[in-house]
Each structure stands twice: as structure tokens, then as C-alpha cells.
Write a protein that holds these residues in place. Sequence first.
Motif, PDB file in Angstrom:
ATOM      1  N   GLU A   1      -5.402   2.371   1.541  1.00 11.85           N
ATOM      2  CA  GLU A   1      -5.016   1.126   0.880  1.00 11.85           C
ATOM      3  C   GLU A   1      -4.567   0.089   1.908  1.00 11.85           C
ATOM      4  O   GLU A   1      -4.847  -1.097   1.757  1.00 11.85           O
TER       5      GLU A   1
ATOM      6  N   ASN B   1      -7.515  -1.578   3.566  1.00  8.60           N
ATOM      7  CA  ASN B   1      -8.181  -2.533   2.679  1.00  8.60           C
ATOM      8  C   ASN B   1      -7.320  -3.744   2.355  1.00  8.60           C
ATOM      9  O   ASN B   1      -7.803  -4.696   1.769  1.00  8.60           O
TER      10      ASN B   1
ATOM     11  N   ASN C   1      -8.688  -7.413   1.143  1.00  5.38           N
ATOM     12  CA  ASN C   1      -8.344  -7.900  -0.196  1.00  5.38           C
ATOM     13  C   ASN C   1      -7.617  -9.235  -0.119  1.00  5.38           C
ATOM     14  O   ASN C   1      -7.821 -10.119  -0.936  1.00  5.38           O
TER      15      ASN C   1
ATOM     16  N   PRO D   1       0.815  -1.217   0.000  1.00  6.00           N
ATOM     17  CA  PRO D   1       0.000   0.000   0.000  1.00  6.00           C
ATOM     18  C   PRO D   1       0.847   1.265   0.000  1.00  6.00           C
ATOM     19  O   PRO D   1       1.944   1.294   0.541  1.00  6.00           O
TER      20      PRO D   1
END
Length: 104
Positions: free
Chosen positions: A87, A90, A94, A82
Motif C-alpha cells: 500500500e 502505491n 494514487n 498505508p
Amino acid sequence: MAISFSFGVLYIYTAEIFPTNLRQSLLSMCSMIGRLGSIVAPQMPLLAKVWKPLPMTLFGSIALLSAFTILEFPETGNVRLPNTASEAENLKQNSFDSDRSENE
């Protein structure tokens, strides 16, 4: 030799677990917390007067706590690291979604 090696790897690994835009400040914060441990460490033998194995128990429990905590980090193998905090938030979701799709 192993302590010297681990100390060198520690800064590289610590820097890689944080998003790019927060990396410098969070690495500095981790270094500061480590220095606080260095300040407190010479006082640990005084705890042996309370209970002889207390210093070893304290150091061992902190090491185990950090070891189990790091197991909660998401898997980043073959994943783009990230660049922002959003990011990074997440990343675990993910990673979980990709693991689930591989198992199906």
C-alpha cells in the motif's frame, strides 16, 4: 525550547511515514542511525584542522539533503495511511492520480 519540541515531534513524525507492519523496526533503524551521528559528532571539530568551515559545511549539507529528500514523500492529506508495504508503494501513484484528476 525549540530543540526540545522538535525532538519530541521527530519520533511522532518518523513513525507516521512508515507502514504499520514495518513501523517498529524502521523507527528503530532511524533511531540507530541518529545514535551513530551522536557517536561521530564529537569528532567533527577534528575536521576543522583540514579546512576550518568543513564541520559546518558537512552538517549543513546533510540537513539540506534530508530536507530535499523529504519533499519527495507523497502528500497524505485526507488520504488513508498505508498499513502494508505494498500500500505504501502505491501511495505515491494514487496521490499523483488524484492530483491529476483534480486539475482536469
